[in-house]
Design an enzyme around this catalytic site. Sequence first.
Site, PDB file in Angstrom:
ATOM      1  N   TRP A 104     -44.959  23.637 -14.602  1.00 63.67           N
ATOM      2  CA  TRP A 104     -44.645  22.120 -15.135  1.00 63.67           C
ATOM      3  C   TRP A 104     -45.627  21.153 -15.306  1.00 63.67           C
ATOM      4  CZ3 TRP A 104     -41.589  23.307 -18.931  1.00 63.67           C
ATOM      5  CH2 TRP A 104     -40.668  24.202 -18.773  1.00 63.67           C
ATOM      6  N   ASP A 188     -42.495  13.508 -13.201  1.00 62.46           N
ATOM      7  CA  ASP A 188     -41.568  14.264 -13.880  1.00 62.46           C
ATOM      8  C   ASP A 188     -40.441  14.985 -12.440  1.00 62.46           C
ATOM      9  OD1 ASP A 188     -40.017  16.343 -15.146  1.00 62.46           O
ATOM     10  OD2 ASP A 188     -41.589  17.656 -15.556  1.00 62.46           O
ATOM     11  N   LYS A 212     -31.091  20.023 -15.758  1.00 60.91           N
ATOM     12  CA  LYS A 212     -31.130  20.715 -14.365  1.00 60.91           C
ATOM     13  C   LYS A 212     -30.154  20.152 -13.650  1.00 60.91           C
ATOM     14  CE  LYS A 212     -34.756  22.679 -16.454  1.00 60.91           C
ATOM     15  NZ  LYS A 212     -36.198  22.117 -16.393  1.00 60.91           N
TER      16      LYS A 212
HETATM   17  C1  LIG Z   1     -37.071  22.553 -17.286  1.00 60.89           C
HETATM   18  C2  LIG Z   1     -38.266  21.464 -17.035  1.00 60.89           C
HETATM   19  C3  LIG Z   1     -39.177  20.996 -17.977  1.00 60.89           C
HETATM   20  C4  LIG Z   1     -39.056  21.261 -19.451  1.00 60.89           C
HETATM   21  O1  LIG Z   1     -37.774  20.885 -19.944  1.00 60.89           O
HETATM   22  P1  LIG Z   1     -37.114  20.935 -21.526  1.00 60.89           P
HETATM   23  O2  LIG Z   1     -35.793  20.172 -21.491  1.00 60.89           O
HETATM   24  O3  LIG Z   1     -36.985  22.429 -21.682  1.00 60.89           O
HETATM   25  O4  LIG Z   1     -38.230  20.327 -22.279  1.00 60.89           O
HETATM   26  C5  LIG Z   1     -40.179  20.060 -17.656  1.00 60.89           C
HETATM   27  N1  LIG Z   1     -40.368  19.833 -16.322  1.00 60.89           N
HETATM   28  C6  LIG Z   1     -39.461  20.282 -15.228  1.00 60.89           C
HETATM   29  C7  LIG Z   1     -39.842  19.984 -14.065  1.00 60.89           C
HETATM   30  C8  LIG Z   1     -38.225  21.086 -15.714  1.00 60.89           C
HETATM   31  O5  LIG Z   1     -37.777  21.773 -14.761  1.00 60.89           O
END
Ligand SMILES: *Cc1c(COP(=O)(O)O)cnc(C)c1O
Length: 376
Positions: A104, A188, A212
Amino acid sequence: MARLWNFSAGPSALPEAVLRQAAEEMLDWHGSGVSVMEMSHRGKHFVQICDEAEQDLRELLGVSDDYAVLFMQGGATAENAIVPMNLIGRRGAGAADYVLTGQWSVKSHKEAAKYGDVHVAASSGSETELDGKTQKPWTWVPPVETWKVRKNAAYLHFCSNETIGGVEIADWPTAGQLGVDDVPLVVDASSHFLSRHLDVSRTGMVYAGAQKNAGPAGVTVVVIRRDMIGHALPICPSAFDYANVAPEHSRFNTPPTYAIYIAGLVFKWIKAQGGVAAMERMNIAKSELLYGYLDNSGFYRNPVHAPARSRMNVPFVLADESLNDAFLKGADEAGLTQLKGHKSVGGMRASIYNAVPLEAVQALVAYMQDFERRHG
Ligand SMILES: *Cc1c(COP(=O)(O)O)cnc(C)c1O
């Protein structure tokens, strides 16, 4: 009706109480005579839903009014572009630094490179020796002392929980540790948001795709220090300019109303359980049970350097990979779903977010023991 123990990495399990409440309120929200999906985003009912969601989230995170809380669209992936478009011009130089710890953060870095002078401050993308053992790429976190942050960087980005590799950065560095004063952290935190205490006050901004650990897909939570707002590049779309979204309380244009409503119910559910501290206690118990079992088994193995292991996403491999299909088939039959690892890593992955109860992890470990007995 039989609900499965759901170990999906995302979109992932939601608290059953939240789903039941949403079902009850589906046709008529609180006597309004309409569904939340059918309301004006500027009407008093939705304004109440949205403002309460913001207020509850502020309480859960303990953030001061120095920070704006925004509900955005486009997921964390869009945020990877929205962040540089809003922030990279902050200090004129158009520079930003990124720490790479897995897939990511690598994606975030690649996206940001479209918008300016983007450097890698540190990376775990190579093998290293730690505690007398060889760690494979993306299974460890570079020590903060080795992060090389440029003094003129507009921000320093990292991913605090790598959902695929199962690598977590829980203790966020201070400016003093980084040796730079005015380089705010941008984090993030998608896959461990609200799972443990996270010190938002150390950051300039935290973002998290809700699907998530905080709600359904369709809404991305942004918590941003107000002085970070107002520096967007001219190419930034209006709907993604924090300076437009913040004063309108996420209602600059039509926000994802139903996703915000469900996320709001999740926030109320967390408060009712005892807040983030209660979530953290439960997540410690769940992850210790699973890692403890993995570490005592010669049959299964987690590859991540122990201090960097994620409490939320637990990848593991079987010593004999030819048993993978049998493992997954048996798991499905035992009511344990979505355990297949990410295609890039292989093996298995158990995501044990807030809404996955201890009982589910106990059922998983019982199944793993039984499988080991039959095949080990
Ligand atoms: C799932 C995830 C993303 C991407 O999320 P989307 O909603 O599919 O754009 C980015 N960073 C992390 C840490 C993630 O778990």
